[in-house]
Design a protein around this motif. Structure first.
Motif, PDB file in Angstrom:
ATOM      1  N   VAL A   1     -16.773  64.636  -7.422  1.00  0.00           N
ATOM      2  CA  VAL A   1     -16.269  65.802  -8.149  1.00  0.00           C
ATOM      3  C   VAL A   1     -14.913  65.457  -8.735  1.00  0.00           C
ATOM      4  N   ALA A   2     -14.560  66.151  -9.834  1.00  0.00           N
ATOM      5  CA  ALA A   2     -13.323  65.802 -10.508  1.00  0.00           C
ATOM      6  C   ALA A   2     -12.433  67.017 -10.668  1.00  0.00           C
TER       7      ALA A   2
ATOM      8  N   SER B   1      -9.731  57.521 -19.336  1.00  0.00           N
ATOM      9  CA  SER B   1     -10.794  58.381 -18.822  1.00  0.00           C
ATOM     10  C   SER B   1     -12.024  57.529 -18.638  1.00  0.00           C
TER      11      SER B   1
ATOM     12  N   ASN C   1     -10.030  69.139 -20.339  1.00  0.00           N
ATOM     13  CA  ASN C   1      -9.699  67.997 -19.504  1.00  0.00           C
ATOM     14  C   ASN C   1      -9.280  66.785 -20.303  1.00  0.00           C
ATOM     15  N   GLN C   2     -10.018  66.496 -21.365  1.00  0.00           N
ATOM     16  CA  GLN C   2      -9.828  65.191 -21.989  1.00  0.00           C
ATOM     17  C   GLN C   2      -8.958  65.202 -23.228  1.00  0.00           C
TER      18      GLN C   2
ATOM     19  N   VAL D   1     -16.284  57.212 -22.200  1.00  0.00           N
ATOM     20  CA  VAL D   1     -15.184  56.985 -23.136  1.00  0.00           C
ATOM     21  C   VAL D   1     -14.890  55.495 -23.274  1.00  0.00           C
TER      22      VAL D   1
ATOM     23  N   GLY E   1     -16.122  71.327 -10.932  1.00  0.00           N
ATOM     24  CA  GLY E   1     -16.194  69.949 -10.453  1.00  0.00           C
ATOM     25  C   GLY E   1     -16.225  68.919 -11.563  1.00  0.00           C
ATOM     26  N   ASN E   2     -16.335  69.376 -12.817  1.00  0.00           N
ATOM     27  CA  ASN E   2     -16.199  68.525 -14.001  1.00  0.00           C
ATOM     28  C   ASN E   2     -16.959  67.206 -13.923  1.00  0.00           C
ATOM     29  N   SER E   3     -18.229  67.276 -13.627  1.00  0.00           N
ATOM     30  CA  SER E   3     -19.006  66.049 -13.558  1.00  0.00           C
ATOM     31  C   SER E   3     -19.816  65.874 -14.833  1.00  0.00           C
ATOM     32  N   PRO E   4     -19.845  64.669 -15.391  1.00  0.00           N
ATOM     33  CA  PRO E   4     -20.643  64.446 -16.601  1.00  0.00           C
ATOM     34  C   PRO E   4     -22.088  64.087 -16.292  1.00  0.00           C
ATOM     35  N   ARG E   5     -22.511  64.252 -15.050  1.00  0.00           N
ATOM     36  CA  ARG E   5     -23.874  63.875 -14.689  1.00  0.00           C
ATOM     37  C   ARG E   5     -24.759  65.108 -14.620  1.00  0.00           C
TER      38      ARG E   5
ATOM     39  N   ASN F   1     -16.897  72.621  -5.168  1.00  0.00           N
ATOM     40  CA  ASN F   1     -16.768  72.736  -6.619  1.00  0.00           C
ATOM     41  C   ASN F   1     -18.117  72.457  -7.249  1.00  0.00           C
TER      42      ASN F   1
ATOM     43  N   LYS G   1      -8.401  68.428 -12.250  1.00  0.00           N
ATOM     44  CA  LYS G   1      -7.412  68.130 -13.292  1.00  0.00           C
ATOM     45  C   LYS G   1      -6.064  67.819 -12.662  1.00  0.00           C
TER      46      LYS G   1
ATOM     47  N   TRP H   1     -21.723  60.216 -21.281  1.00  0.00           N
ATOM     48  CA  TRP H   1     -20.401  60.434 -21.888  1.00  0.00           C
ATOM     49  C   TRP H   1     -19.494  59.378 -21.283  1.00  0.00           C
TER      50      TRP H   1
ATOM     51  N   SER I   1     -10.397  64.420 -13.627  1.00  0.00           N
ATOM     52  CA  SER I   1     -11.266  64.802 -14.737  1.00  0.00           C
ATOM     53  C   SER I   1     -10.572  64.577 -16.066  1.00  0.00           C
ATOM     54  N   ASP I   2      -9.241  64.575 -16.067  1.00  0.00           N
ATOM     55  CA  ASP I   2      -8.507  64.430 -17.323  1.00  0.00           C
ATOM     56  C   ASP I   2      -8.146  62.963 -17.532  1.00  0.00           C
ATOM     57  N   GLY I   3      -7.865  62.624 -18.775  1.00  0.00           N
ATOM     58  CA  GLY I   3      -7.410  61.276 -19.057  1.00  0.00           C
ATOM     59  C   GLY I   3      -6.036  61.088 -18.451  1.00  0.00           C
TER      60      GLY I   3
ATOM     61  N   PRO J   1     -21.646  69.354  -8.460  1.00  0.00           N
ATOM     62  CA  PRO J   1     -20.714  69.592  -9.551  1.00  0.00           C
ATOM     63  C   PRO J   1     -21.397  69.439 -10.906  1.00  0.00           C
TER      64      PRO J   1
END
Lengths: 318, 339
Positions: free
Chosen positions: B198-199, B191, A272-273, A68, A250-254, A168, B201, A66, B162-164, A262
């Motif tokens: 770790v992320a 982003s 988040n996005q 962007v 922890g919002n990790s895309p991995r 997290n 917001k 992911w 984690s957020d843009g 995370p």
């Protein structure tokens, strides 16, 4: 259904002036409105998602990247994150919830005390999810950090527990989710257990069964459809949960095997996005929302199938 | 007793409603956009409307991207963005755009290492940390520049947004400009996909992550680190010197900014001068060149002018960098040009 429902109404009106059945019309409108609303929502997700659907196609569900910046969108880590966090939460909450429900539906304690316990458990459902998130940050994260650290030190060779243990993590999010879905499971299971006809219990005692035999061989199987329904609802809630999970996971895309690492969920990704998203990213996020809807749909369908099966096998008892 | 309290309340409500009346006739300005400068803008609004009760201003911190969207759709009187606007975005605004750098901030690398009060990070070190190549605090790349500091054999937990966000944009722009490898692997943007960590917001989310995790390091706006009393690292500038983030070193960086002609849009992503903290950035107010409603346009310009002059004195308290004089002068020119 309609012909059966109408029969008594028309016979009552026999001789009188035939009028349109207002109540029937009202229920029709309500039913159609809910279906239309769902279609409307779907349409407003699919339309903006379309550019991404065309561009990413089914790769969206298999790609793990992911990014962007490079306009590459693969939602697999988030799909897995959503499914795994909800499954772990359910594995923890289901046995616990059913046992609480059993305890509350049997007469181990005076009714007044049970009512208080029931009230407290159901109150868990009234806590806003951001409060769960804050509680997770203040309480669960330090615990997971410490004991997760031991796990990573001694069992780190098992991929599930490989370190380092960050607070997290998937484990933190799942633990908090488990508590969040507990009241759903408990409340519905208790209601169905209480609704089991007392004659069944008396019959079971009459043929010489003990209390525990009665509970596990008669009461639980009879209440099974309700417990399954509770599980489906809880699963749906866990998958859609956004705020608390976004604060804790922890919002990790991995992708990672470790529960102590995370991770990310679809709902968290959206939260988040979305605010700062532009161009194809908006489409991709809408596509992710669609994936979440589909995932929920699949869970509901599987649940429905299990429910039917459970109803069929327990039909003899009821 | 009860009734008298009630009637008093009723009276108060009525009075409030009546007092609102003249205010309704006042000029109302709507603004929306970036979250980072929001505390400062809110302060400006509070102070400005106290002195000018004939204006009502409402600023909504909905994020830079959303702010640009609303500004383009003509839903607000002014917008705000941490990433300015791209040429494409500017072209989409029919009434024309004036970009006004309104305030500025530094981004610091805050860390959580009990017992370590000063930390110097070389360019190799912090790029390596954020690429996930440097995993331990006692890595030679870090210890080399920190003689006399006892760095533990502890894993580094990288904390990110984690957020843009504009913070992401500025920080990754800086890393990309000093490291080709970073540019290649992660790139710059609002982003980005980090290879490690770790992320959380928002700035507050990242601040919380850093506070919770021993061995953590993360990028936050200077004001947040200051407010939360998080220690932050000295970073190496272009000449190889270590610079601490302060309002002075941040302002020095801003003063080096070279703007293209006719557009106040630039990022000092790797400043040259001495004592320039390397990661500082403007944040912009977005104003239309032409306003259909002249009084509104007039009011926006008056407010922005006030913010650029009198408003700057609130910056330092809130963790922002007051704009250097030459930037304010350029802003004023730009404001006059837009008519």
């Amino acid at each position: 259904m309609t012909s059966e429902g109408r029969a008594p109404a028309s016979s009552q009106l026999k001789g009188g002036k035939r009028r349109p059945d207002l109540f029937l019309a009202l229920t029709w409108v309500a039913a159609v409105a809910s279906v239309l609303t769902l279609l409307w929502i779907l349409e407003s997700i699919v339309m903006p998602a379309w550019p991404s659907i065309q561009q990413n196609g089914l790769n969206f569900f298999t790609s793990t990247v992911w990014d962007v910046n490079r306009n590459r969108y693969g939602a697999l880590p988030f799909l897995i994150g959503t499914a795994v966090s909800s499954l772990i939460a359910l594995c923890l909450a289901l046995p616990l919830g059913v046992f609480i429900a059993l305890f509350l539906s049997e007469n181990f304690l005076p009714l007044a005390v049970r009512q208080v316990i029931r009230f407290v458990v159901e109150l868990l459902a009234a806590i806003p999810s951001v409060v769960y998130g804050l509680w997770g940050i203040a309480v669960v994260i330090p615990i997971v950090q410490q004991y997760g650290g031991y796990l990573a030190d001694y069992l780190g060779f098992v991929p599930l527990f490989s370190g380092p243990s960050v607070g997290n993590s998937m484990l933190t999010a799942s633990l908090v989710l488990a508590i969040m879905v507990l009241p759903t499971i408990t409340a519905i299971s208790r209601a169905t257990l209480v609704a089991v006809p007392p004659t069944l219990r008396e019959g079971s005692y009459a043929v010489g069964a003990t209390r525990w035999e009665t509970i596990f061989r008669v009461l639980v199987p009879t209440a099974a459809p309700g417990i399954v329904a509770a599980t489906i609802l809880a699963f749906g809630r866990a998958m859609g949960e956004t705020m608390a999970v976004a604060m804790l996971i922890g919002n990790s895309p991995r992708l990672s095997w470790s529960l102590l690492s995370p991770a990310g969920t679809l709902a968290g990704l959206l939260a988040n996005q979305f605010g700062e998203a532009q161009g194809l990213q908006i489409s991709a996020l809408m596509y992710a929302a669609l994936a979440l809807v589909l995932l929920t749909l699949i869970v509901n369908m599987v649940g429905e199938a299990v429910l039917r099966h459970a109803e069929k096998t327990t039909a003899g008892i009821r | 007793m009860k009734t008298s309290k009630f009637s008093f309340l009723l009276l108060a409500v009525l009075a409030a409603l009546l007092l609102q009346r003249p205010a309704l006739a006042a000029t109302q300005l709507q603004g929306a956009g970036a979250t980072f400068p929001a505390p400062l803008y809110q302060r400006w609004i509070a102070e400005y409307t106290k002195a000018n009760p004939d204006v009502q201003i409402n600023y909504q911190a909905i994020g830079s991207g959303a702010g640009i969207k609303q500004f383009t759709q003509d839903l607000v009187s002014f917008g705000a963005s941490d990433a300015a606007m791209t040429d494409q975005e500017i072209a989409a605004v029919k009434k024309g755009v004036v970009l006004v750098p309104a305030t500025a901030g530094s981004i610091v690398l805050a860390y959580n290492l009990p017992g370590v009060e000063t930390l110097k990070l070389s360019r190799d070190a912090y790029v390596g940390i954020f690429l996930g190549k440097i995993k331990k605090w006692n890595d030679p790349a870090i210890t080399k520049t920190n003689e006399g500091v006892k760095l533990p054999n502890m894993s580094i937990t990288v904390c990110e947004r984690s957020d843009g966000s504009g913070t992401n944009f500025v920080f990754t722009k800086h890393l990309s400009s000093i490291s080709p490898e970073f540019k290649d692997q992660v790139g710059e943007g609002t982003s980005v996909t980090w290879p490690t960590g770790v992320a959380g917001k928002g700035n507050d989310g990242v601040t919380a992550l850093i506070k919770q995790n021993r061995g953590a390091i993360g990028y936050v706006e200077y004001g947040y680190a200051q407010h939360n009393k998080l220690p932050f690292a000295q970073l190496q500038d272009k000449a190889g010197e270590f610079v601490t983030a302060t309002t002075a070193t941040g302002a020095a960086t801003l003063a080096t900014t070279q703007f293209p002609p006719n557009l106040l849009r630039a990022w000092p992503s790797d400043p040259d001068g001495k004592d320039c903290y390397p990661i500082a950035t403007f944040t912009w107010l977005l104003i239309y060149k032409k306003y259909d409603n002249a009084p509104i346009g007039e009011a926006v310009k008056k407010f922005v002018t006030w913010g650029l002059t009198d408003g700057q004195k609130f910056s330092e308290d809130l963790g922002y960098i007051p704009l250097p004089k030459q930037i304010v002068d350029k802003d004023m020119e730009a404001l006059k040009a837009g008519e």
